[in-house]
Design an enzyme around this catalytic site. Sequence first.
Site, mmCIF file in Angstrom:
data_model
loop_
_atom_site.group_PDB
_atom_site.id
_atom_site.type_symbol
_atom_site.label_atom_id
_atom_site.label_comp_id
_atom_site.label_asym_id
_atom_site.label_seq_id
_atom_site.Cartn_x
_atom_site.Cartn_y
_atom_site.Cartn_z
ATOM 1 N N ASP A 1 -115.965 15.897 17.807
ATOM 2 C CA ASP A 1 -114.535 16.206 17.898
ATOM 3 C C ASP A 1 -113.712 14.910 17.888
ATOM 4 O O ASP A 1 -113.909 14.033 18.734
ATOM 5 C CB ASP A 1 -114.334 16.996 19.211
ATOM 6 C CG ASP A 1 -113.012 17.721 19.279
ATOM 7 O OD1 ASP A 1 -112.140 17.466 18.425
ATOM 8 O OD2 ASP A 1 -112.858 18.544 20.195
ATOM 9 N N ASP B 1 -106.770 24.640 17.545
ATOM 10 C CA ASP B 1 -107.569 25.562 18.354
ATOM 11 C C ASP B 1 -107.087 27.008 18.270
ATOM 12 O O ASP B 1 -105.892 27.287 18.339
ATOM 13 C CB ASP B 1 -107.536 25.138 19.830
ATOM 14 C CG ASP B 1 -108.264 23.816 20.049
ATOM 15 O OD1 ASP B 1 -108.628 23.156 19.050
ATOM 16 O OD2 ASP B 1 -108.452 23.444 21.215
HETATM 17 C C1 GLA Z 1 -110.596 20.341 21.149
HETATM 18 C C2 GLA Z 1 -111.378 21.260 20.238
HETATM 19 C C3 GLA Z 1 -111.801 22.488 21.025
HETATM 20 C C4 GLA Z 1 -112.633 22.069 22.228
HETATM 21 C C5 GLA Z 1 -111.857 21.081 23.083
HETATM 22 C C6 GLA Z 1 -112.717 20.489 24.177
HETATM 23 O O1 GLA Z 1 -109.387 20.909 21.549
HETATM 24 O O2 GLA Z 1 -110.626 21.626 19.125
HETATM 25 O O3 GLA Z 1 -112.543 23.367 20.201
HETATM 26 O O4 GLA Z 1 -113.833 21.498 21.779
HETATM 27 O O5 GLA Z 1 -111.357 20.007 22.305
HETATM 28 O O6 GLA Z 1 -112.047 19.533 24.932
#
Ligand code: GLA
Length: 504
Positions: A269, A329
């Site tokens: 990520d 998200d």
């Molecule tokens: C980001 C990602 C999510 C999750 C969070 C964890 O927002 O897009 O899917 O993994 O981080 O902190």
Amino acid sequence: MRALTFLLLSITAVAADLSGTWQFSVTSTSGPNRFTRTTTYVFKTTGAAFTGTYVTDTDRREIVNGKIDGNQITFDTKSEFDDTGRLTPYKGEIDGDTVKITRVQTNAKNPPPVTTLTRLSADTAYHMPRELEHKPFPPFKPIASNGLAKTPPMGWNSWNKFAGRIDDKAVREIADAMVSSGMRDAGYVYVNIDDTWEGERDAQGNLRTNSKFPDMKALADYVHSKGLKLGIYSGPGPRTCAGYIASYQHEEQDARTWAAWGIDYLKYDWCSASAVYHRDEMQSAYQKMALALRATGRPIVFSLCQYGWLDVGSWGASVGGNLWRTTGDISDRWDSMSRIGFGQNGREKVAGPGHWNDPDMLEIGNGGMTDMEYRTHMTLWSMLAAPLLAGNDLRSMTPTTQAILTNKEVIAIDQDPLGAQGFRVTLDGELEIWKKPLEHGTAFALFNRGETQVKMVIRWKDYGYAAQPKVRDLWAHKDVPPANDFKEYAEFVAPHGSILLRVE
Ligand code: GLA
């Protein structure tokens, strides 16, 4: 008197001078870990205007449109990774040797926090801290596929339901539930731990788990003993999105650690990587981990998560990614799920066996949508050949949730070996028909995004069929008898509902 006025004016002018480097630090506790977060603002003024740089542990942005009016300031920040050119507005007040800054947020439930900056130096250029500097990457060269994820990955991920509350015990129980609920046998094999498992690095730089995960290798052994696979989470920056330690400058070491634990899947990520890399380094930053994973010799699915920035679909496979997030998200609401899901139309060209678009994990069973909406979520994700990563608490799901997630005929559309991503073929207000080519035949989905029940029609000749082909309704689990002189299929579709047909 004149001299005094002059003196006073110049004091005010000095006090209102923003130029220089300013900082704010706060120590907070997030789960089992403690962090000190530092925010740095570097301002460079020209008369009443200013520019500069804004840096946190997780981000680095340009400051634009800065204006000083007496002791009041306004400016915007802009990320070099956001091609939409979106600006984030701020305002502030200069008060002697401090500046109070707050984000301008109009519809916020709670007013955004005020940050009180103190001046660190008169330096008007940002210098990355020594320990964060990195060597330039060698010129980018695409790499071939790792041969994994021939069909979209299926499994479960902790984030949507548990966020920071995931621990060893819950993961074991989820693995148990994955087997007892029939999820494993329906194809869900990856049990993926998302953010918040990370502890500190030891003296040799090895990344340790935090107290929620006392023994990751033992956990992997347990998960493997159930015929499942274990996934983990990190990122190319110094910190994860939740503020935990990520893999920056420890890529090979972390890959070896995970391989030794028995990890089978990595979600990587971007998060804080914006603070240390520039946009032309993103591909190499991802590829660095792809190569590190391969060097371990263990087959590890590589999942890119950078929210769809910089047209990731055009290069995700070439950096060694098996899948890449295409959006921000998801949340457990119809508007979020439908906006993301239906917004994938047009991305089908870059998806295929080994390399998939990822419109984010499933929210099915998390409670924020109706069962009808969750069924549409499943229909849509299957039409998209999207990874199917359940995001609910498998230990306590309702029979309806379980039935939606384990509908084998629907899963077969997602997992079809041809690996084609579906696309929209008709759009009529809130009614959409989508088509997905299959190894044998075609899937058609009828979606009603509106608020009232509507009869929707597929005229077979529009899709090159002389008469009604063999049609099966995959939610009703029934073959559809020919109707209306074999000319068309017509059925009522519920509000926010869908029908999924396999046509041969
Ligand atoms: C980001 C990602 C999510 C999750 C969070 C964890 O927002 O897009 O899917 O993994 O981080 O902190």
